[in-house]
Design an enzyme around this catalytic site. Sequence first.
Site, PDB file in Angstrom:
ATOM      1  N   TYR A   1      11.431  97.804 114.196  1.00 12.59           N
ATOM      2  CA  TYR A   1      11.448  97.316 112.891  1.00 12.59           C
ATOM      3  C   TYR A   1      12.799  97.071 112.566  1.00 12.59           C
ATOM      4  O   TYR A   1      13.327  95.993 112.367  1.00 12.59           O
ATOM      5  CB  TYR A   1      10.835  98.053 111.990  1.00 12.59           C
ATOM      6  CG  TYR A   1      10.725  97.620 110.581  1.00 12.59           C
ATOM      7  CD1 TYR A   1       9.780  96.621 109.960  1.00 12.59           C
ATOM      8  CD2 TYR A   1      11.554  98.193 109.648  1.00 12.59           C
ATOM      9  CE1 TYR A   1       9.800  96.298 108.894  1.00 12.59           C
ATOM     10  CE2 TYR A   1      11.545  97.552 108.226  1.00 12.59           C
ATOM     11  CZ  TYR A   1      10.615  96.636 107.734  1.00 12.59           C
ATOM     12  OH  TYR A   1      10.842  96.255 106.569  1.00 12.59           O
TER      13      TYR A   1
ATOM     14  N   LYS B   1      14.752  93.460 111.885  1.00 11.52           N
ATOM     15  CA  LYS B   1      15.402  93.034 110.748  1.00 11.52           C
ATOM     16  C   LYS B   1      17.014  92.917 110.952  1.00 11.52           C
ATOM     17  O   LYS B   1      17.615  92.203 110.237  1.00 11.52           O
ATOM     18  CB  LYS B   1      15.123  94.158 109.817  1.00 11.52           C
ATOM     19  CG  LYS B   1      13.793  94.181 109.356  1.00 11.52           C
ATOM     20  CD  LYS B   1      12.995  92.874 108.705  1.00 11.52           C
ATOM     21  CE  LYS B   1      11.652  93.095 107.852  1.00 11.52           C
ATOM     22  NZ  LYS B   1      11.319  91.898 107.433  1.00 11.52           N
TER      23      LYS B   1
HETATM   24  N1  LIG Z   1       7.654  97.173 100.911  1.00  3.13           N
HETATM   25  C1  LIG Z   1       9.012  97.838 101.249  1.00  3.13           C
HETATM   26  O1  LIG Z   1       9.606  98.702 100.771  1.00  3.13           O
HETATM   27  C2  LIG Z   1       9.958  96.686 101.987  1.00  3.13           C
HETATM   28  C3  LIG Z   1      11.218  97.313 102.022  1.00  3.13           C
HETATM   29  C4  LIG Z   1      12.000  96.380 103.118  1.00  3.13           C
HETATM   30  C5  LIG Z   1      11.479  95.344 103.509  1.00  3.13           C
HETATM   31  N2  LIG Z   1      10.291  94.833 103.442  1.00  3.13           N
HETATM   32  C6  LIG Z   1       9.897  93.464 103.794  1.00  3.13           C
HETATM   33  O2  LIG Z   1       9.562  92.745 102.951  1.00  3.13           O
HETATM   34  C7  LIG Z   1       8.259  91.883 103.461  1.00  3.13           C
HETATM   35  C8  LIG Z   1       7.096  91.856 102.772  1.00  3.13           C
HETATM   36  O3  LIG Z   1       6.819  93.382 102.602  1.00  3.13           O
HETATM   37  P1  LIG Z   1       5.400  94.157 101.790  1.00  3.13           P
HETATM   38  O4  LIG Z   1       5.758  95.356 101.584  1.00  3.13           O
HETATM   39  O5  LIG Z   1       5.177  93.074 100.654  1.00  3.13           O
HETATM   40  O6  LIG Z   1       4.169  93.970 102.755  1.00  3.13           O
HETATM   41  P2  LIG Z   1       2.745  93.814 102.906  1.00  3.13           P
HETATM   42  O7  LIG Z   1       2.104  94.288 104.133  1.00  3.13           O
HETATM   43  O8  LIG Z   1       2.144  94.176 101.502  1.00  3.13           O
HETATM   44  O9  LIG Z   1       2.610  92.385 103.184  1.00  3.13           O
HETATM   45  C9  LIG Z   1       2.921  91.565 104.284  1.00  3.13           C
HETATM   46  C10 LIG Z   1       2.202  90.248 104.291  1.00  3.13           C
HETATM   47  O10 LIG Z   1       2.572  89.597 105.484  1.00  3.13           O
HETATM   48  C11 LIG Z   1       1.197  89.198 106.262  1.00  3.13           C
HETATM   49  N3  LIG Z   1       1.437  89.254 107.225  1.00  3.13           N
HETATM   50  C12 LIG Z   1       1.481  89.652 108.405  1.00  3.13           C
HETATM   51  N4  LIG Z   1       1.484  89.459 109.622  1.00  3.13           N
HETATM   52  C13 LIG Z   1       1.379  88.014 109.444  1.00  3.13           C
HETATM   53  C14 LIG Z   1       1.556  86.888 110.188  1.00  3.13           C
HETATM   54  N5  LIG Z   1       1.691  87.132 111.820  1.00  3.13           N
HETATM   55  N6  LIG Z   1       1.663  85.472 109.746  1.00  3.13           N
HETATM   56  C15 LIG Z   1       1.382  85.602 108.493  1.00  3.13           C
HETATM   57  N7  LIG Z   1       1.313  86.627 107.759  1.00  3.13           N
HETATM   58  C16 LIG Z   1       1.462  87.667 108.197  1.00  3.13           C
HETATM   59  C17 LIG Z   1       0.181  90.277 105.619  1.00  3.13           C
HETATM   60  O11 LIG Z   1      -1.153  89.821 105.846  1.00  3.13           O
HETATM   61  C18 LIG Z   1       0.618  90.582 104.312  1.00  3.13           C
HETATM   62  O12 LIG Z   1      -0.026  89.554 103.282  1.00  3.13           O
HETATM   63  C19 LIG Z   1       8.325  92.427 105.041  1.00  3.13           C
HETATM   64  O13 LIG Z   1       8.980  91.377 105.712  1.00  3.13           O
HETATM   65  C20 LIG Z   1       8.820  93.763 105.003  1.00  3.13           C
HETATM   66  O14 LIG Z   1       9.347  94.142 106.183  1.00  3.13           O
HETATM   67  C21 LIG Z   1       9.346  95.481 102.505  1.00  3.13           C
END
Ligand SMILES: NC(=O)c1ccc[n+]([C@@H]2O[C@H](COP(=O)([O-])OP(=O)(O)OC[C@H]3O[C@@H](n4cnc5c(N)ncnc54)[C@H](O)[C@@H]3O)[C@@H](O)[C@H]2O)c1
Length: 247
Positions: free
Chosen positions: A155, A159
């Site tokens: 991961y 990123k």
């Molecule tokens: N939640 C956190 O604390 C956090 C922190 C830093 C970064 N992020 C980043 O933010 C983004 C969103 O995170 P989140 O917490 O909302 O995650 P989440 O898991 O709630 O949502 C991610 C969405 O992406 C979709 N997805 C996964 N694989 C896919 C693919 N191959 N094609 C299309 N869609 C796909 C999933 O179905 C889901 O709806 C991600 O890139 C994550 O790495 C999140």
Amino acid sequence: MGAFDGKVAVVTGAARGIGRAVAEKLASEGADLVVCDLQSEWLTETTEAVRGLGRKVLPLAVDVGDSEAVNACVAEVLKEFGRIDVMVNNAGITKDTLLVRMSDEDWDAVLRVNLKGTFLFTRAVARPMMKQRGGAIINIASVIGLIGNAGQCNYAASKAGVIALTKSTAKELASRGVRVNAIAPGFISSKMTDALSQEVRDQMLANIPLSCFGTPDDIAKAVVFLASEEAAYVTGQVLSVNGGMVM
Ligand SMILES: NC(=O)c1ccc[n+]([C@@H]2O[C@H](COP(=O)([O-])OP(=O)(O)OC[C@H]3O[C@@H](n4cnc5c(N)ncnc54)[C@H](O)[C@@H]3O)[C@@H](O)[C@H]2O)c1
């Protein structure tokens, strides 16, 4: 009248969490939306919310790691709306384990969605945005891409790759009026963080000067800023939205 009236935005991973909040925030500012996720049924709530805000919305099932599907999606957006103003590469996954236990499959799966997916959509929207002489691409990275984390080498690498991709594409596309920026969220409240024990939450909060987790809406506000004319002179940057956890 909103800041994004007449603009078209594409958001990946828009079924829930940060992607859904971003889609709704852009719609509330006047944008028409193309919302993508792995399955179209998962997009029902986001689609209804955007429609409820009075905007046009096109839900599309797209696996961001599939080159043909991404190109077909962008072709459909252009057929339907004739332009793409904002691209938010948000879809992301984790497959955490320690380095020595990490399988090739877990490495490849995370790099495929998080990094290759961002590359594929960026490549697909670059030409139409350059032709328009304008556009904003916002890539959702992570604080982990800046500082690394035990148990997340796949991961973190994906990123950090997103950040380098952001800077390189920002340099390539700037002369055509296309800006590319990244957001590095810290801990954002989600179903995952809600399930943590109070002890683990307290430990995490001890390292966050603002003493709370962020919300998906905090990230959506940063996306709206970077996508807007307010950020007209901002490109190739990583905006940390993390409560001060990393400075
Ligand atoms: N939640 C956190 O604390 C956090 C922190 C830093 C970064 N992020 C980043 O933010 C983004 C969103 O995170 P989140 O917490 O909302 O995650 P989440 O898991 O709630 O949502 C991610 C969405 O992406 C979709 N997805 C996964 N694989 C896919 C693919 N191959 N094609 C299309 N869609 C796909 C999933 O179905 C889901 O709806 C991600 O890139 C994550 O790495 C999140």
